[in-house]
Structure formats: C-alpha cells, structure tokens
Design a protein around this motif. Sequence first.
Motif, PDB file in Angstrom:
ATOM      1  N   PRO A 160       0.812  -1.227   0.000  1.00 40.31           N
ATOM      2  CA  PRO A 160       0.000   0.000   0.000  1.00 40.31           C
ATOM      3  C   PRO A 160       0.847   1.280   0.000  1.00 40.31           C
ATOM      4  CG  PRO A 160      -0.880  -1.596   1.565  1.00 40.31           C
ATOM      5  CD  PRO A 160       0.447  -2.119   1.130  1.00 40.31           C
ATOM      6  N   VAL A 161       2.000   1.233   0.653  1.00 40.12           N
ATOM      7  CA  VAL A 161       2.885   2.407   0.678  1.00 40.12           C
ATOM      8  C   VAL A 161       3.528   2.596  -0.689  1.00 40.12           C
ATOM      9  CG1 VAL A 161       4.798   3.529   1.870  1.00 40.12           C
ATOM     10  CG2 VAL A 161       3.334   1.917   3.110  1.00 40.12           C
ATOM     11  N   ALA A 162       3.960   1.504  -1.292  1.00 42.49           N
ATOM     12  CA  ALA A 162       4.531   1.575  -2.630  1.00 42.49           C
ATOM     13  C   ALA A 162       3.511   2.090  -3.631  1.00 42.49           C
ATOM     14  CB  ALA A 162       5.043   0.201  -3.057  1.00 42.49           C
ATOM     15  N   ALA A 163       2.244   1.745  -3.442  1.00 46.87           N
ATOM     16  CA  ALA A 163       1.187   2.217  -4.340  1.00 46.87           C
ATOM     17  C   ALA A 163       1.055   3.733  -4.263  1.00 46.87           C
ATOM     18  CB  ALA A 163      -0.139   1.539  -3.986  1.00 46.87           C
ATOM     19  N   VAL A 164       1.182   4.284  -3.051  1.00 49.16           N
ATOM     20  CA  VAL A 164       1.117   5.740  -2.895  1.00 49.16           C
ATOM     21  C   VAL A 164       2.300   6.391  -3.608  1.00 49.16           C
ATOM     22  CG1 VAL A 164       1.205   7.642  -1.240  1.00 49.16           C
ATOM     23  CG2 VAL A 164      -0.157   5.609  -0.724  1.00 49.16           C
TER      24      VAL A 164
END
Length: 611
Positions: A160-164
């Motif tokens: 989820p952090v990489a997606a941001v």
Amino acid sequence: RLDAMPSPRRSPFLLFPIVLVACFEPTSEPSERSLKPRAPVTVKAIETPKPLTPRVFSPSRVGCDAVPVFARGAQAGSVCVEDAAREGLTVLDLSDTWTPRVFAPQKAVLPEYRAKYLELARSPSADLGLNGIAPAISVLAKRLGDDERRSCDAQLDMAPVAAVAHAHDAAPDAKAAALSLKGAQKGDALAAIQSQLVCAGLLKRSAASGRLGNATYGALEAFRRRHMIVGTGLDADTVGALALGGDELAFRGLLRGLRERVVDAAGLIEDGTAAGQCPLEQGREPDLPRFAPITREALPDGAPDLVDEATDAAARELGWTDPDATRAFLAAQGGRGVSTMRVAVSLPAAPSYYGPAMDLRVEIDRGDVSYTSPGGGAAKSGERRRPSFVVYARDGAREVPLVRWATTIGGWKKERTEDGEVVVKYKESDVGERMWRQIIAAPAWMPPDSTPETDLLRESEDGTVALKRDLIQPGYRNAYGLVMMIHHEESTRGEETRWLDHGIRTHGSVDYRSIKSGTSYGCHRLYNQLALRLSGYLVQHRNTVTKGKMRAGYSRTLEYNEQTIQVDVEDRGYLYELDPPVPVTVLRGTVPSDAGRPVSSVRAETDRTQG
C-alpha cells in the motif's frame, strides 16, 4: 533490481519498481520529488582485466602492519599497508576509529573534536549523517544484521505504501501529486508505515494506532535523520523511502557508510554533479534523495561520478552485493565484527590530473540575485536560478569541473544597530577574487556585536535564559558547521601583502533548507557532509601545513530581561594552512538592472541564525 526474489507480499518493488529510483529533477521544495523521474545513469567501474583465479597476496615481510585483501567477495590473502598502493590496492578503514580526514591524527597530534566525533559516530541512536557525523560501520552493520528487526519487517505488507509512491510519481501535475500523498495518511498505508517505524525501534507499538499523531510525526523525523532525508511529515521523499522496506534501507545505509570511507581513502570528490549524472551503487541510489545536484545539465568536460564508481567497486570486492551477502560477510568476521577492521581492495585508477599538489580553483555563481525587501513581492525561490558552487582542476590545457553543488548567498537578516535597535538589513555576499588560505576544522563561531541577543539566547517557560552554546562552541550545530574556509582578499601595497577578512566564509551548515531554497548572512553554506568531503580533498591534494589549535580569546557580555550572560570562547578551531592558497572567484550573478542597492534596513520581524 534485487538479487533475491521475495514474495509479492513482502516486495512491493515487483509491483512498482519506480520507487527504487531516487534521482529526480530538483524542485523548489526539499520534500518534493519530480513528477517526471529520469532514468538513472549507471556508470560502470573502470576495471583492469583479472585472471580467472584471483591473485592471493602475502605480506612482503614478517611483522609488518598487514591487512586482509578482498577480491570478488572472498579474502585473497593479506598485504603490508606500506605495499598496498604499489600493488594497486587501496586500504579502507572500516573500524570504529575512522573519522573524516580533518579530524584524523596529524603527526601524532589529535584534533580536539575527534573524540566527540567518534562518540557521536558510535552511538546507535545519534543518526547525525545529515550533520556530517557518519555513523560507525559497526553501527550500520548491526542494523543490517538485527534479527529482531528483520523478523518484524518480514511480517509487513508495504505494497500500500509503494502504491502511494507510484501514484505520486505517475501524477500528471503537482495538484494530483499532492493529493496522491494523502493516501499515506490513512488506512492500510498508514498502518504499514507505523508498523515499519515500530520495527525500526522509532515508534512505540502502543502509538501505532492508525492515526497520524505527534508520536508518529516524531518517529518520522527520526526516520528521516537516520536515512538522511530533508523533509516533513509524509512527503514524497519520506514515503518513497518507507516503501523500500527496512532491510533495503539498512543496506543502503551501509553503502553510504562505505562510500565515505572510500572517498577518504582514495581521495575522491567527483560525484557526478558536474556531469549531470546519477549513477548507482550495486544497482541502488544510496541517497534518498540526492543532495548535491542543482541541475541535471552537464558542465563542459564535467568529471564523471568517480565516488559512486569506486564505492560500487569496493562493495563488489567485499561481496556487499545485497543484504544477505553483506550479512554473510559480517558474520564471517566473528564477535569483533568490523570494529577494528581495515581491508585492502582494488579500485578504479585515479584520473590523470590527480596528485599531491593539484592546480585547483573554486567558482561561486550567485545565480539570480534579488534585493527585494521582505514582504516586497520577491519572486519565489523556485523561479530563480539558485547559487552554485563549482570546484575546478587543471588537467594540462583544459579545466575539469569536479563537482557542482548547491550553496547560498546573503539575503535579508536581522541585525542590531549601535543604538540597540534590531532591524533587518541585506547581508551581501562579496563579489570578486578571493583566496582560501586556511581550513579550520570544528570552528568556533564568535558572534559579531551586531548579532541580536535573541539569536544567541533561549528563554525557558519560567523566564530564565541560557546561552545557545551549541551555536558557538565547536560542533555539528555550530553556525559554521564542522569545517570552514575563510574568504581572504589579497591587498598589495608596495612590497607588503595584506590579507583582508570581510567576514565571508564557505562552511558547513545544519540549515539544510537554506541550502535548498534560502539565504545566509553572506556566507556560502554547504551540507556538512559535503564540506567535510571537500576539506579532506584539499588536505590530500594541496600542500597543507598543520598548525593545530587556534586561540580565540573572545569575550562578550549579553544583557537580556535583566539577566546577564557571559560568553567566552577560548579556542577557535583546528587550523590547516594551504600553501599556496586556493583561488576563489565569486561571480556577480544576474542582478535586475533596476534593482540598485537594497535599502539599508527595515524593522525586524523574524529570527535566523548567523553564517
């Protein structure tokens, strides 16, 4: 990019590989990343042909100071230190006693600040890389090998952090990019971020509540200090770094530590900034983000990135090719680890212009100068051409730009007049030919009488005041940072030569944001770690005379709120004299034709530090 292939759950890089690249176009804000990332330039190390079986070295005599030789990740015998250069090897000091060159023992004399530097470097929680204190390799190694941290990180899903981070980099405009970062402030992304901060020992588990509160903001600030990021909150650089995961971040930290030892041992400074390059070390960009570049445009004949080239070669010879391989190397050293370790490795050959007495000069371009008074509608800093700092070396008939770094020039600052009124005055940066005659390591700052008391004192809630000693006494928070060079003007009358000091210096600074987009009191600030790298380069490649401790004899009495504070400075720093001096040219820059001179003063409203 990673040699290992972990599962998608634990490796967001497989889904969003763009977050691994941290070399972006510079922007006006230190916490922003460009919306259009460039592909990094990978510079291959210059290798000499090697036999299929690496040579095994042995000491030339019994009882010499011998160090192990490493090649292709394995030990290849040992060599006497005095023979290393002749054998085409460079000795790297990985021990806990390493310091930057200006703090190293000089003819059995120890610079006073050396002990304090080592104390801070060995602290597992100091994290002062941004301040010029490179952590001990043993500290960085322990983080990489921390099984508790690794076990904790293995349970995290950072996708989820990489997606941001991916959404930010793919955003079509600045508004969309800013909006994308809000995704890191809630839901699964924030939960993953808080969990990673817990694993790193920067946030208490009880504070990982899924809400973005003061405890998380404090942990994020500690995270940035640890990984040398200038930013605020959950900005793009911070989110991009968090997306890498704890193991990758620990490995990159170790590569940064290795880089400073390589720079010192090989006497390098060329970091690719003069050529507009952004090379990689073991397929990675260690800086998150990169500090030095102010533009991606190459200077004519700009030197390639020798620093990362050599660091990449050293990492390969040691076998530090990925986190697991590096842990294996460290485990093989036993209980003492690298705390007393020196090694010899083969590095790329030095450029032809290298030597102990190089013909060097410095050029500082003031960029686009604005004299508009505070509140007078000055152009935003991002719209102006920022000041730049370039070091040149003579190579036969040509000049080679070695580095091009961001720096500062003067601006509107507070000053106390003779009648005691505090006003804002424009602090000019001198233009013309100057000389560096002295390098002063761990300098003290002696505040001029015009410095307002409020800049030198801090007031507690109960009304008592105390001196900001860390601003004055030698140390990384000093107004001059960890090293400075005075800008002397040569004045000749008949046969007499005088050296005039107008109070302008090139020096290190912890005011990182001023170097990105602000101003100074007229001095040319550099990041502390780069100022130390530059001073070490000068000591190695110019004729220098070690003079040692300088006496100051400074005294001043401050009166504030009916309280008296005495300021005494006995030592000015540790002095190296350059013979001959290094010429410094300060260009006028671009000054609006209708600007004239700035008005003498306006009433003060803000506080800033001198320097």
